[in-house]
Design an enzyme around this catalytic site. Structure first.
Site, PDB file in Angstrom:
ATOM      1  N   LYS A 189       0.879  -1.176   0.000  1.00 48.67           N
ATOM      2  CA  LYS A 189       0.000   0.000   0.000  1.00 48.67           C
ATOM      3  C   LYS A 189       0.910   1.217   0.000  1.00 48.67           C
ATOM      4  O   LYS A 189       1.412   1.624   1.041  1.00 48.67           O
ATOM      5  CB  LYS A 189      -0.892  -0.024   1.242  1.00 48.67           C
ATOM      6  CG  LYS A 189      -2.227   0.706   1.103  1.00 48.67           C
ATOM      7  CD  LYS A 189      -2.131   2.178   0.784  1.00 48.67           C
ATOM      8  CE  LYS A 189      -1.800   3.019   2.004  1.00 48.67           C
ATOM      9  NZ  LYS A 189      -1.537   4.441   1.618  1.00 48.67           N
ATOM     10  N   GLU A 264       9.698   1.701  10.962  1.00 51.68           N
ATOM     11  CA  GLU A 264      10.721   2.745  10.761  1.00 51.68           C
ATOM     12  C   GLU A 264       9.984   4.067  10.859  1.00 51.68           C
ATOM     13  O   GLU A 264       9.258   4.426   9.934  1.00 51.68           O
ATOM     14  CB  GLU A 264      11.355   2.645   9.370  1.00 51.68           C
ATOM     15  CG  GLU A 264      11.960   1.318   9.035  1.00 51.68           C
ATOM     16  CD  GLU A 264      13.267   1.090   9.731  1.00 51.68           C
ATOM     17  OE1 GLU A 264      13.814   2.049  10.330  1.00 51.68           O
ATOM     18  OE2 GLU A 264      13.744  -0.048   9.705  1.00 51.68           O
ATOM     19  N   CYS A 298      13.678  10.872   7.057  1.00 52.45           N
ATOM     20  CA  CYS A 298      13.568  10.368   8.438  1.00 52.45           C
ATOM     21  C   CYS A 298      14.860  10.568   9.208  1.00 52.45           C
ATOM     22  O   CYS A 298      14.830  10.771  10.406  1.00 52.45           O
ATOM     23  CB  CYS A 298      13.118   8.916   8.452  1.00 52.45           C
ATOM     24  SG  CYS A 298      14.143   7.838   7.460  1.00 52.45           S
ATOM     25  N   GLU A 398       9.584  16.469  15.177  1.00 51.29           N
ATOM     26  CA  GLU A 398      10.028  16.213  13.806  1.00 51.29           C
ATOM     27  C   GLU A 398       9.282  17.186  12.891  1.00 51.29           C
ATOM     28  O   GLU A 398       8.056  17.165  12.825  1.00 51.29           O
ATOM     29  CB  GLU A 398       9.706  14.772  13.396  1.00 51.29           C
ATOM     30  CG  GLU A 398      10.107  14.483  11.959  1.00 51.29           C
ATOM     31  CD  GLU A 398       9.921  13.027  11.542  1.00 51.29           C
ATOM     32  OE1 GLU A 398       8.823  12.498  11.698  1.00 51.29           O
ATOM     33  OE2 GLU A 398      10.909  12.440  11.055  1.00 51.29           O
TER      34      GLU A 398
HETATM   35  P1  NAI Z   1       1.735   8.845   7.572  1.00 48.80           P
HETATM   36  O1  NAI Z   1       2.470   8.082   8.596  1.00 48.80           O
HETATM   37  O2  NAI Z   1       0.285   9.156   7.781  1.00 48.80           O
HETATM   38  O3  NAI Z   1       1.813   8.069   6.149  1.00 48.80           O
HETATM   39  C1  NAI Z   1       2.700   7.017   5.843  1.00 48.80           C
HETATM   40  C2  NAI Z   1       1.928   5.845   5.234  1.00 48.80           C
HETATM   41  O4  NAI Z   1       1.030   5.313   6.209  1.00 48.80           O
HETATM   42  C3  NAI Z   1       1.068   6.202   4.029  1.00 48.80           C
HETATM   43  O5  NAI Z   1       1.108   5.134   3.096  1.00 48.80           O
HETATM   44  C4  NAI Z   1      -0.316   6.324   4.637  1.00 48.80           C
HETATM   45  O6  NAI Z   1      -1.347   6.085   3.708  1.00 48.80           O
HETATM   46  C5  NAI Z   1      -0.273   5.223   5.667  1.00 48.80           C
HETATM   47  N1  NAI Z   1      -1.243   5.361   6.772  1.00 48.80           N
HETATM   48  C6  NAI Z   1      -1.754   6.502   7.299  1.00 48.80           C
HETATM   49  N2  NAI Z   1      -2.612   6.212   8.298  1.00 48.80           N
HETATM   50  C7  NAI Z   1      -2.657   4.874   8.408  1.00 48.80           C
HETATM   51  C8  NAI Z   1      -3.359   3.970   9.259  1.00 48.80           C
HETATM   52  N3  NAI Z   1      -4.187   4.399  10.198  1.00 48.80           N
HETATM   53  N4  NAI Z   1      -3.134   2.647   9.110  1.00 48.80           N
HETATM   54  C9  NAI Z   1      -2.287   2.192   8.170  1.00 48.80           C
HETATM   55  N5  NAI Z   1      -1.615   2.987   7.329  1.00 48.80           N
HETATM   56  C10 NAI Z   1      -1.784   4.315   7.443  1.00 48.80           C
HETATM   57  O7  NAI Z   1       2.532  10.176   7.309  1.00 48.80           O
HETATM   58  P2  NAI Z   1       1.990  11.558   6.662  1.00 48.80           P
HETATM   59  O8  NAI Z   1       0.658  11.919   7.225  1.00 48.80           O
HETATM   60  O9  NAI Z   1       2.078  11.428   5.194  1.00 48.80           O
HETATM   61  O10 NAI Z   1       3.082  12.596   7.188  1.00 48.80           O
HETATM   62  C11 NAI Z   1       2.929  13.191   8.473  1.00 48.80           C
HETATM   63  C12 NAI Z   1       4.239  13.241   9.201  1.00 48.80           C
HETATM   64  O11 NAI Z   1       4.742  11.935   9.382  1.00 48.80           O
HETATM   65  C13 NAI Z   1       5.365  13.971   8.492  1.00 48.80           C
HETATM   66  O12 NAI Z   1       5.293  15.338   8.696  1.00 48.80           O
HETATM   67  C14 NAI Z   1       6.573  13.347   9.116  1.00 48.80           C
HETATM   68  O13 NAI Z   1       6.867  13.986  10.325  1.00 48.80           O
HETATM   69  C15 NAI Z   1       6.156  11.917   9.379  1.00 48.80           C
HETATM   70  N6  NAI Z   1       6.649  10.990   8.339  1.00 48.80           N
HETATM   71  C16 NAI Z   1       7.795  10.324   8.586  1.00 48.80           C
HETATM   72  C17 NAI Z   1       8.333   9.495   7.611  1.00 48.80           C
HETATM   73  C18 NAI Z   1       9.598   8.774   7.854  1.00 48.80           C
HETATM   74  O14 NAI Z   1      10.245   8.357   6.911  1.00 48.80           O
HETATM   75  N7  NAI Z   1       9.996   8.548   9.071  1.00 48.80           N
HETATM   76  C19 NAI Z   1       7.702   9.326   6.307  1.00 48.80           C
HETATM   77  C20 NAI Z   1       6.450  10.051   6.174  1.00 48.80           C
HETATM   78  C21 NAI Z   1       5.972  10.864   7.167  1.00 48.80           C
END
Ligand code: NAI
Ligand code: MG
Length: 494
Positions: A189, A264, A298, A398
């Site tokens: 996904k 991660e 990250c 972050e």
């Molecule tokens: P997110 O964690 O919501 O999205 C990452 C993935 O998780 C996407 O594929 C999303 O569709 C999925 N997802 C979202 N809610 C979910 C749920 N309840 N169950 C299963 N999958 C789910 O991150 P978002 O909203 O895009 O970004 C918000 C913040 O998250 C950023 O500002 C950043 O601080 C952090 N982030 C950190 C990352 C990293 O590499 N450590 C990568 C992306 C975001």
């Protein structure tokens, strides 16, 4: 100066068709028939429509993966290796296409997508293509007479992968590679902001002869498609990269069938520069530690600690270098910083900038959105705060944007507890020419990876992951195999 990257005909064709889900080897619309647009963050305009998968589509994909599992797990290791190498070959053949799709969907500079990220993804796929014939168990010297005891590494079954938008291609291969190499089948996904490279990868996997159902892709949103995958009773493992909050939700959702989870998550990584370091090199490293991928990284080195005697020099140097970075469309050849991924991300980051100013931080450079041609995209100038209070919001949270907080420190004893004062623990960097001090800090910094006199290096052979609220489990390296297999002990009475 070069020319704007011209879109390949294959990319134009790809964008010209509505993108579907790959389930059991067939491209199908979402059961609901719904679609959503993925945008180019450099312009804010839609690139194409993508199927909006939800729980019912996830369920179909999991069933397809379940059906494909026995035959895939039973393939001879050398046969799985051949297929994965063929997949890597096709990625290499279509490298420019993958890089263009990544630049369009995410906004990052094409130069970086093409010369770094696609190569990293191919390198990972090749590393894991070689793994099936190297998956071994052990024998044990038990203290009872007349036994042979050994272990076998067996696949878990159906795995789910949920990836973020910041490095969508690399985050996908980092999970597809070990999952398939160990004989599991997979439902991916991808992030709703950047679904395109995952879909192109799926086409290439099919073309490579990876059997139907072994690798499925369901595009859609997190709280529907993503949540359904993490709660599904027939999914044996979820590998997730993304925010810490969603990581927590995944752990809760996994409790139903006690599926394996590897996480991660976020970071607030410290980079420490001592006054004996090669200062120009350290400033250049600190620059890219925070501004690579516009800070949406990250492992971003978002807390910079500089020894007091050289603090002004290093900050001046850093600000000068930041001022020379070209913010722009990733398809323009001289762009070094692309846009943020979305209006929401930009608003969030701008809010952090406001809080930085309100909290008494000194804006050394940046903080503004560029205007003119770039007004339609989600751009932000590289931003550096000095004099930041250690417990202020921008020092702790972050930000996931091009925003650096800089602090002065006195000595090793002063900086170590300050660097470790974070609920995250993903990465850390140390710049010093004092060998003992470098290794002492490597030992005492609370992080999953420490870079000394460098920053942000990765290799498929080197394990990667965090401590604390940066998550658990490791990706990459041979260690990731433990995350995709069960160890079975076999006792034989001779
Ligand atoms: P997110 O964690 O919501 O999205 C990452 C993935 O998780 C996407 O594929 C999303 O569709 C999925 N997802 C979202 N809610 C979910 C749920 N309840 N169950 C299963 N999958 C789910 O991150 P978002 O909203 O895009 O970004 C918000 C913040 O998250 C950023 O500002 C950043 O601080 C952090 N982030 C950190 C990352 C990293 O590499 N450590 C990568 C992306 C975001
Ligand atoms: Mg997009």
């Amino acid at each position: 100066m070069g020319q704007r990257v011209a879109l390949l005909p294959a990319v134009a064709q790809f964008l010209g068709r509505e993108q579907k889900l790959l389930i059991g080897g067939a491209w199908v619309p979402a059961a609901s028939g719904e679609t959503f647009a993925t945008l180019n963050p450099a312009t804010g305009r839609p690139l194409t429509q993508v199927a909006q998968g939800a729980a019912v589509d996830i369920d179909r994909a999991v069933q397809a993966a379940r059906a494909a599992f026995p035959a895939w797990a039973a393939l001879l290791p050398a046969q799985r290796e051949r297929l994965l190498h063929r997949f890597a070959d096709l990625m290499e053949e279509h490298k420019a296409e993958l890089a263009q799709l990544e630049t369009l969907d995410n906004g990052k500079p094409f130069n970086v997508a093409y010369n770094v990220e696609v190569n990293v993804a191919i390198g990972q796929m090749r590393y894991y293509a070689g793994a099936p014939t190297r998956l071994t168990g052990e024998t044990y010297p038990v203290s009872s007479p007349g036994f042979l005891v050994y272990t076998r590494r067996e696949p878990l079954g159906v795995c789910g992968a949920i990836t973020p938008w910041n490095y969508s291609l690399v985050m996908a291969t980092q999970k597809i590679g070990p999952a398939l190499a160990t004989g599991n089948t997979l439902v991916l996904k991808p992030a709703e902001q950047t679904p395109l490279t995952a879909l192109r990868l799926a086409e290439l996997a099919l073309a490579a002869g990876i059997p139907p159902g072994v690798f499925n892709v369901v595009t859609g949103f997190g709280d529907t498609a993503g949540a359904a995958l993490t709660a599904h009773p027939d999914v044996n493992k979820v590998a997730f990269t993304g925010s810490t909050d969603v990581g927590r939700a995944i752990v809760r959702a996994s409790a139903g069938n006690l599926k394996h989870v590897s996480l991660e998550l976020g970071g607030k990584s410290p980079l420490i520069i001592f006054d004996d370091a090669d200062l120009p090199a350290a400033a250049e490293a600190a620059l890219w530690a925070i501004f690579a991928n516009s800070g949406q990284n990250c492992v971003a080195g978002s807390r910079l600690y500089v020894q007091r005697r050289v603090y002004d020099t290093v900050l001046g140097e850093l600000a000068a270098r930041a001022g020379r970075l070209k913010v722009g469309d990733g398809l323009e050849p001289d762009t070094s910083l692309g846009p943020l991924i979305s209006q929401r991300q930009l608003d969030q980051v701008l809010h952090f900038v406001e809080q930085g100013v309100a909290g008494g931080g000194t804006l050394v450079t940046g903080g503004q959105r560029p205007g003119g041609d770039l007004a339609g995209g989600y751009f932000l100038q590289p931003t550096i705060f000095g004099g930041v209070a250690e417990d202020s919001v921008i020092a702790r949270e972050e930000i996931f944007g091009p925003v650096l907080s800089a602090f002065a420190f006195d000595d090793e004893a002063d900086v170590l507890p300050r660097a470790n004062h974070s609920r995250y623990g993903l990465a850390a960097g140390v710049w010093t020419n004092n060998l003992s001090r470098a290794h002492r800090l490597a030992q005492h910094l609370r992080a999953g990876v420490v870079w000394i006199n460098t920053y942000d290096w990765f290799d498929p052979a080197v394990p990667f992951g965090g401590v604390g609220e940066s998550g658990y489990g490791r990706e990459l390296g041979s260690q990731v195999m433990d995350m995709y297999t069960e160890l079975k002990s076999v006792w034989v009475k001779l």
